[in-house]
Write an enzyme that holds these catalytic residues in place. Structure first.
Site: not given
Ligand code: NAD
Ligand code: WQD
Length: 336
Positions: A10, A32, A58, A124, A126, A149, A153, A200, A231, A292
């Site tokens: 990922g 997976n 998986d 996260s 979140t 979601y 976490k 965003l 953010r 939103r």
């Molecule tokens: P991503 O979706 O790109 O990567 C997650 C990977 O997990 C993917 O490759 C997916 O195929 C794999 N996956 C999901 N379910 C699976 C399963 N059951 N078995 C095997 N593989 C599986 O997401 P990312 O942005 O790289 O995020 C990685 C982690 O960080 C996630 O847990 C996500 O919730 C967390 N996270 C992401 C963000 C963000 O904004 N990107 C923020 C906070 C936390």
């Molecule tokens: C950022 C800012 C929007 C899209 C999310 C998840 C959080 C974490 C990270 C996993 C906000 C604004 C967005 C658009 C906009 N993921 N926006 N127009 O919501 O801070 O966090 O991703 O854990 O759990 O909630 O990120 O990139 O969606 O938004 O104006 O088309 O951009 O309102 O202020 P967010 P985001």
């Protein structure tokens, strides 16, 4: 160290694989491909110049995980695997709880059976819910999440804390990421959201590419310096380096730590748009739209604990994030 990356194909996992190998560790990926592609694995090997064992499975599949842990002796696991789309989790809560919790439970049970008790988990910001004050510190009370979601976490954090309480040999680091954006500077790996992006930066890069017409800025009446949401955007390569430090910290110690991975600096939606335009020389047409649901005014980290405990701090700035995100999109208009 020999490190297993669940979800290593990922966005964040692929960048972390590169940084772990650059620091001298060996990695194995299990994924997976529910939200990624085998091409990511090929590119990890291309950038690193190293072979990376890949298991397509998986993480909730007990037999597959048993076979994996029988073949390799892992010093540490970084658990990225999970579903992450906030809106989708509201539509499909059972799928999110099933996938994110089952992967974690099966993984930890397998680790326990094989005596591997060191895990770094992708949590996260979140989990802080709607903050009373910013910056957010790890010891602040988490009042509850605004979507399934986020609750996965929150629950996984509690599960891992319980595992640590029950067996002091476990070492757990819960990393609370803020808003990861950007891409590897090679432009070969990056973020590939399917469909219309919710976040965003991927939305902005699609507007820049001409695939989407304009950005909708969700609200300009927030309590922030320009009214748009603030953010803590963090470059994914900085975030990946934070995992290297977290693995090194987690190995050979015991107990549970929660650590924010953020820069400590908050930028607004319009700050990001303006920086993207300046750095890349591309206009981003936008219009102000309604807020939103579920969005908060401002969310950014207190990054002190990461500096003190892990010896890590973010080094890249918003310009780097905007340049690298566009470089990836430009070179990979259809993703992998
Ligand atoms: P991503 O979706 O790109 O990567 C997650 C990977 O997990 C993917 O490759 C997916 O195929 C794999 N996956 C999901 N379910 C699976 C399963 N059951 N078995 C095997 N593989 C599986 O997401 P990312 O942005 O790289 O995020 C990685 C982690 O960080 C996630 O847990 C996500 O919730 C967390 N996270 C992401 C963000 C963000 O904004 N990107 C923020 C906070 C936390
Ligand atoms: C950022 C800012 C929007 C899209 C999310 C998840 C959080 C974490 C990270 C996993 C906000 C604004 C967005 C658009 C906009 N993921 N926006 N127009 O919501 O801070 O966090 O991703 O854990 O759990 O909630 O990120 O990139 O969606 O938004 O104006 O088309 O951009 O309102 O202020 P967010 P985001």
């Amino acid at each position: 160290m020999q490190i297993l990356l669940t979800g290593g194909a990922g966005f964040i996992g692929s960048h972390t694989a590169i940084e772990l190998m650059a620091a001298g560790h060996s990695v194995v990926i299990v994924d997976n491909f529910v939200n990624s592609s085998p091409e990511a694995h090929r590119r990890i090997e291309e950038i690193s110049g190293q072979k990376v064992p890949l298991v397509e499975a998986d993480v909730a599949d007990r037999d597959a995980m048993e076979a994996l842990f029988s073949e390799y002796q892992f010093d540490c696991v970084v658990h990225f695997a999970g579903l992450k789309a906030v809106g989708e989790s509201v539509q499909q809560p059972l799928r999110y709880y099933r996938n994110n919790l089952d992967t974690t439970l099966t993984l930890c049970e397998t680790m326990q059976r094989h005596g591997c008790k060191c895990i770094v988990f992708s949590s996260s910001a979140t989990v802080y819910g709607v903050p009373d004050e910013v910056p957010l510190r790890e010891d602040m009370f988490c009042k509850g999440c605004t979507n399934p979601y986020g609750w996965t976490k929150y629950m996984i954090e509690k599960i891992l804390m319980g595992v640590c309480d029950a067996d002091p040999e476990w070492s757990v680091v819960l990393l609370r990421y803020f808003n990861p954006i950007g891409a590897h500077e090679s432009g070969r790996i990056g973020e590939n959201p399917s469909g219309i992006p919710n976040n965003l930066m991927p939305y902005i890069t699609r507007v820049a590419a001409g695939t989407l017409e304009k950005l909708h800025v969700f609200g300009n009446d927030y309590q922030t310096h320009d009214g748009t949401g603030v953010r803590d955007y963090i470059h994914v390569v900085d975030l990946a380096k934070g995992h290297v430090k977290a693995c090194q910290y987690a190995e050979g110690r015991q107990g549970c730590d929660i650590v924010n991975l953020g820069t400590g600096v908050g930028y607004s939606v319009l700050d990001l748009v303006k920086t993207f335009e300046k750095v890349n020389g591309i206009q981003i047409p936008y219009e102000i739209s309604p807020r939103r649901a579920g969005d908060v005014d401002a969310c950014f980290a207190d990054p002190k604990k990461a500096a003190e405990v892990l010896g890590w701090r973010a080094e890249k700035n918003l310009e780097d994030m905007c340049r690298d995100a566009w470089n990836y999109q430009k070179n990979n208009p259809k993703g992998y």
